[in-house]
Design an enzyme around this catalytic site. Structure first.
Site, short mmCIF file in Angstrom:
data_model
loop_
_atom_site.label_atom_id
_atom_site.label_comp_id
_atom_site.label_asym_id
_atom_site.label_seq_id
_atom_site.Cartn_x
_atom_site.Cartn_y
_atom_site.Cartn_z
N HIS A 30 0.84 -1.20 0.00
CA HIS A 30 0.00 0.00 0.00
C HIS A 30 0.88 1.26 0.00
CE1 HIS A 30 -3.58 2.40 1.48
NE2 HIS A 30 -2.58 3.17 1.88
N GLU A 31 1.83 1.30 0.92
CA GLU A 31 2.71 2.47 1.01
C GLU A 31 3.66 2.56 -0.18
OE1 GLU A 31 2.13 4.69 3.11
OE2 GLU A 31 0.77 3.59 4.43
N HIS A 34 1.97 4.46 -2.91
CA HIS A 34 2.06 5.91 -2.69
C HIS A 34 3.44 6.41 -3.10
CE1 HIS A 34 -1.77 6.24 -0.74
NE2 HIS A 34 -1.44 5.59 0.36
#
Length: 377
Positions: A30-31, A34
């Site tokens: 998820h990170e 980003h």
């Protein structure tokens, strides 16, 4: 048994290890999404941490400080231009470079990248599972086992038999029960809750033989002399083998169908939070409840772990898109508000909103943990 003994019994060492791996990998990716979308638009990422809390190890690489932190419960990225900056006079202000300088669509792309990655992981894991294990056939009830000496055995039912119709009516894919959508095969339970004569249409596939279909008719009383009667079968949905294409289509359909359930689950959680109701339900689990589920899955099979990882990623995607300041969804909402106003919010406005959102998320997390622990008292 005291509280610690109860928790130790529910959480196995292997389960805790798998919890750290599944949750850690899901949040890391998820990170990483980003990070990737920010770097792709020329925005520097100051730090990327695997884990939370005190930093155990760090290394500077490609302009980013990569960290390994103590608590294996997630991770975070610090993207340049997202946090307030302090000027020469010691005053805090909104940044004007990096993320802050991106157009609205660029900011939204960075913020959406994380939840969309979890959604893609959901679809990918589900597709692999369906391709390997088949898709549930909700319109067919497959008998998994028959108790020795039971009524079902006397009727000639065997493990592997498939019930396709009840009282002359084909089992549907889904049905409505109390305003909620339920799997069709669970109609077997409803039939056995009613007295009278019932007929099951049963298919039996012997190895190397054509499928045989027969009618199994029997008189039934749910209770006798106040005692609940059991037919003596364990059953679940039948399974259809499919290719990758059909598995992916089914994964998308399953995910779409899950959205109303997720909305209801989180709505119920928020209601309980605001009324300080710590009573348990089966819809939303905290970290301890999630670790307990993973512990049970680890004891079953690798595919059970895949199913839990699938549900966890879907929940992460949905939760992060809720428009609460501090979450990706809340940040997206602020970007849209600023775009519609034609100017950004003031430093004081944005800080007040973000602080309120952060406090809400922390209190909600504490509430869920307390609710988890209360089960052991």
């Amino acid at each position: 048994m005291n509280v610690l003994q109860g928790m130790a019994a529910a959480l196995t060492p292997l389960g805790l290890l798998w919890t750290a791996i599944i949750f850690g990998v899901s949040v890391f990716l998820h990170e990483l999404a980003h990070y990737g979308l920010a770097r792709a638009q020329g925005v520097r990422v100051n730090s990327f941490s695997v884990g939370m809390g005190p930093v155990l190890f760090k290394k500077l690489w490609r302009g980013t400080e990569w960290r390994v932190s103590l608590l294996p419960i997630g991770g975070y990225v610090e993207i340049d231009g997202m946090a307030p900056v302090e000027d020469a006079d010691g005053q805090w202000r909104l940044p004007t470079r990096g993320f802050a300088a991106l157009p609205a669509w660029g900011k939204i792309a960075v913020l959406l990248a994380g939840p969309l990655t979890n959604l893609l992981l959901t679809l990918g894991l589900m597709t692999v599972s369906f391709t390997s294990q088949g898709i549930p056939a909700l319109d067919r009830a497959r008998i998994e086992s028959v108790e020795t000496g039971s009524r079902a055995q006397a009727l000639g039912l065997r493990a592997g038999d498939v019930i396709t119709a009840i009282d002359g009516q084909d089992i549907p894919e889904t049905r409505r029960v109390g305003g909620q959508e339920a799997a069709g095969y669970e109609g077997v339970r409803d039939a056995l809750a009613q007295a009278g004569r019932h007929t099951f249409t049963v298919e039996r596939a012997e190895q190397g033989q054509p499928v045989q279909t027969r009618q199994v008719a029997f008189d039934w009383q749910p209770t006798v002399n106040g005692q609940r009667q059991l037919l003596g079968i364990r059953y679940g949905p039948d399974v259809r083998q499919v290719g990758v294409g059909q598995a992916f289509v089914t994964s998308v359909d399953t995910t779409v169908r899950a959205v109303p359930q997720l909305v209801g689950a989180f709505t119920g959680l928020f209601k309980k939070f605001f009324t300080l109701d710590i009573s348990q339900d089966q819809n939303v689990s905290g970290p301890i409840g999630t670790a307990e589920v993973i512990s049970r899955a680890a004891a079953l099979s690798p595919w059970a772990l895949v199913q839990v990882a699938t549900l966890l990623n879907l929940s992460l995607a949905f939760f992060n898109l809720i428009p609460i300041p501090g979450l990706d969804g809340g940040r997206i909402l602020l970007v849209l508000v600023s775009a519609l106003r034609g100017r950004p919010l003031s430093f004081q406005q944005e800080q007040a909103i973000n602080l309120g959102g952060f406090a809400f998320v922390m209190l909600l997390t504490l509430f869920v943990v307390v609710r988890d622990v209360s089960r052991f008292f």
